[in-house]
Design a protein around this motif. Structure first.
Motif, PDB file in Angstrom:
ATOM      1  N   ASP A 225       7.808 -19.854 -21.574  1.00  4.52           N
ATOM      2  CA  ASP A 225       8.522 -20.703 -20.304  1.00  4.52           C
ATOM      3  C   ASP A 225       9.470 -21.691 -20.933  1.00  4.52           C
ATOM      4  O   ASP A 225       9.058 -22.681 -21.602  1.00  4.52           O
ATOM      5  CB  ASP A 225       7.450 -21.171 -19.603  1.00  4.52           C
ATOM      6  CG  ASP A 225       7.866 -21.619 -18.160  1.00  4.52           C
ATOM      7  OD1 ASP A 225       9.063 -21.222 -17.568  1.00  4.52           O
ATOM      8  OD2 ASP A 225       7.207 -22.460 -17.434  1.00  4.52           O
ATOM      9  N   GLY A 226      10.888 -21.579 -20.648  1.00  6.50           N
ATOM     10  CA  GLY A 226      11.827 -22.651 -21.243  1.00  6.50           C
ATOM     11  C   GLY A 226      12.230 -23.158 -19.799  1.00  6.50           C
ATOM     12  O   GLY A 226      12.032 -22.794 -18.695  1.00  6.50           O
TER      13      GLY A 226
ATOM     14  N   PRO B 299      11.746 -17.955 -17.516  1.00  2.80           N
ATOM     15  CA  PRO B 299      10.856 -17.404 -18.706  1.00  2.80           C
ATOM     16  C   PRO B 299      11.905 -16.320 -19.517  1.00  2.80           C
ATOM     17  O   PRO B 299      12.928 -16.017 -18.979  1.00  2.80           O
ATOM     18  CB  PRO B 299       9.867 -16.584 -17.687  1.00  2.80           C
ATOM     19  CG  PRO B 299      10.939 -16.553 -16.397  1.00  2.80           C
ATOM     20  CD  PRO B 299      11.556 -17.645 -16.157  1.00  2.80           C
ATOM     21  N   TYR B 300      11.593 -16.517 -20.720  1.00  5.71           N
ATOM     22  CA  TYR B 300      12.213 -15.550 -21.855  1.00  5.71           C
ATOM     23  C   TYR B 300      11.177 -14.987 -22.785  1.00  5.71           C
ATOM     24  O   TYR B 300      10.024 -15.455 -22.897  1.00  5.71           O
ATOM     25  CB  TYR B 300      13.441 -16.376 -22.236  1.00  5.71           C
ATOM     26  CG  TYR B 300      12.819 -17.603 -23.395  1.00  5.71           C
ATOM     27  CD1 TYR B 300      12.514 -17.112 -24.624  1.00  5.71           C
ATOM     28  CD2 TYR B 300      12.511 -18.799 -22.969  1.00  5.71           C
ATOM     29  CE1 TYR B 300      11.968 -18.309 -25.621  1.00  5.71           C
ATOM     30  CE2 TYR B 300      11.997 -19.590 -23.776  1.00  5.71           C
ATOM     31  CZ  TYR B 300      11.619 -19.350 -25.155  1.00  5.71           C
ATOM     32  OH  TYR B 300      11.280 -20.320 -25.830  1.00  5.71           O
ATOM     33  N   TYR B 301      11.536 -14.116 -23.363  1.00  4.32           N
ATOM     34  CA  TYR B 301      10.704 -13.284 -24.453  1.00  4.32           C
ATOM     35  C   TYR B 301      11.095 -13.841 -25.704  1.00  4.32           C
ATOM     36  O   TYR B 301      12.368 -13.705 -25.752  1.00  4.32           O
ATOM     37  CB  TYR B 301      10.625 -11.775 -24.232  1.00  4.32           C
ATOM     38  CG  TYR B 301      10.059 -11.324 -23.201  1.00  4.32           C
ATOM     39  CD1 TYR B 301       8.451 -11.258 -23.223  1.00  4.32           C
ATOM     40  CD2 TYR B 301      10.705 -10.938 -21.931  1.00  4.32           C
ATOM     41  CE1 TYR B 301       7.799 -10.784 -21.997  1.00  4.32           C
ATOM     42  CE2 TYR B 301       9.881 -10.367 -20.910  1.00  4.32           C
ATOM     43  CZ  TYR B 301       8.450 -10.273 -20.879  1.00  4.32           C
ATOM     44  OH  TYR B 301       8.073  -9.813 -19.949  1.00  4.32           O
ATOM     45  N   ARG B 302      10.402 -14.096 -26.684  1.00  3.05           N
ATOM     46  CA  ARG B 302      10.493 -14.316 -27.897  1.00  3.05           C
ATOM     47  C   ARG B 302      10.230 -13.012 -28.779  1.00  3.05           C
ATOM     48  O   ARG B 302       9.056 -12.859 -28.745  1.00  3.05           O
ATOM     49  CB  ARG B 302       9.737 -15.629 -28.609  1.00  3.05           C
ATOM     50  CG  ARG B 302      10.203 -15.972 -29.809  1.00  3.05           C
ATOM     51  CD  ARG B 302       9.466 -17.284 -30.196  1.00  3.05           C
ATOM     52  NE  ARG B 302       7.952 -16.838 -30.583  1.00  3.05           N
ATOM     53  CZ  ARG B 302       6.983 -17.476 -30.274  1.00  3.05           C
ATOM     54  NH1 ARG B 302       7.026 -18.608 -29.627  1.00  3.05           N
ATOM     55  NH2 ARG B 302       5.704 -17.038 -30.510  1.00  3.05           N
ATOM     56  N   VAL B 303      11.108 -12.413 -29.307  1.00  2.60           N
ATOM     57  CA  VAL B 303      10.973 -11.144 -29.926  1.00  2.60           C
ATOM     58  C   VAL B 303      11.259 -11.280 -31.333  1.00  2.60           C
ATOM     59  O   VAL B 303      12.221 -11.874 -31.949  1.00  2.60           O
ATOM     60  CB  VAL B 303      11.688 -10.227 -29.451  1.00  2.60           C
ATOM     61  CG1 VAL B 303      11.541  -8.913 -30.089  1.00  2.60           C
ATOM     62  CG2 VAL B 303      11.884 -10.025 -27.840  1.00  2.60           C
ATOM     63  N   LYS B 304      10.007 -11.020 -32.336  1.00  8.15           N
ATOM     64  CA  LYS B 304      10.370 -11.055 -33.864  1.00  8.15           C
ATOM     65  C   LYS B 304      10.985  -9.625 -34.275  1.00  8.15           C
ATOM     66  O   LYS B 304      10.323  -8.748 -33.909  1.00  8.15           O
ATOM     67  CB  LYS B 304       9.123 -11.436 -34.483  1.00  8.15           C
ATOM     68  CG  LYS B 304       8.659 -12.754 -34.255  1.00  8.15           C
ATOM     69  CD  LYS B 304       7.609 -13.306 -34.999  1.00  8.15           C
ATOM     70  CE  LYS B 304       7.330 -14.690 -35.018  1.00  8.15           C
ATOM     71  NZ  LYS B 304       6.068 -14.957 -35.759  1.00  8.15           N
ATOM     72  N   LEU B 305      11.699  -9.435 -35.038  1.00  2.94           N
ATOM     73  CA  LEU B 305      12.249  -8.300 -35.574  1.00  2.94           C
ATOM     74  C   LEU B 305      12.388  -8.306 -37.094  1.00  2.94           C
ATOM     75  O   LEU B 305      12.594  -9.315 -37.621  1.00  2.94           O
ATOM     76  CB  LEU B 305      13.658  -8.078 -35.087  1.00  2.94           C
ATOM     77  CG  LEU B 305      13.909  -7.985 -33.625  1.00  2.94           C
ATOM     78  CD1 LEU B 305      15.589  -8.220 -33.324  1.00  2.94           C
ATOM     79  CD2 LEU B 305      13.366  -6.802 -33.088  1.00  2.94           C
TER      80      LEU B 305
END
Length: 107
Positions: free
Chosen positions: A81-82, A86-92
């Protein structure tokens, strides 16, 4: 002699403990723990959390978007939650390097 001194210290600690915590039934309660426990949010924080926009993008869709745009294999997707919503933090994982990207959780 050392054993006797250690026993005296432990007894003193055990006697002094009830001044800081109270025995409630079978559970030991601490006044500080009660005020900071889960579910004890301040009214303003709870109201702000309820009025925030809800995400309408699924975590799987966010993972597909990030992988398609940046390449690599998805390791993790976390909803954050920014200040902008809202946003998703995605690790690649791409070529042995981990990259973290943000994907908006609302269309």
């Amino acid at each position: 002699m050392r054993l006797l001194a250690a026993a005296a210290c432990m007894t003193a600690l055990a006697v002094g403990a009830p001044a800081f915590a109270q025995l409630d039934g079978n559970a030991l309660r601490s006044p500080l723990a009660e005020s900071a426990g889960p579910g004890k949010q301040r009214p303003r924080e709870a109201a702000a959390r309820e009025s925030r926009p809800k995400p309408n993008v699924a975590p799987g869709e966010a993972a597909r978007r990030a992988s398609r745009e940046y390449g690599g294999r998805v390791l993790n997707v976390v909803l954050e939650d920014g200040p902008g919503g809202p946003y998703y933090r995605v690790k690649l994982l791409d070529g042995g390097r981990v990259r973290v990207v943000h994907v908006e959780a609302r269309h």
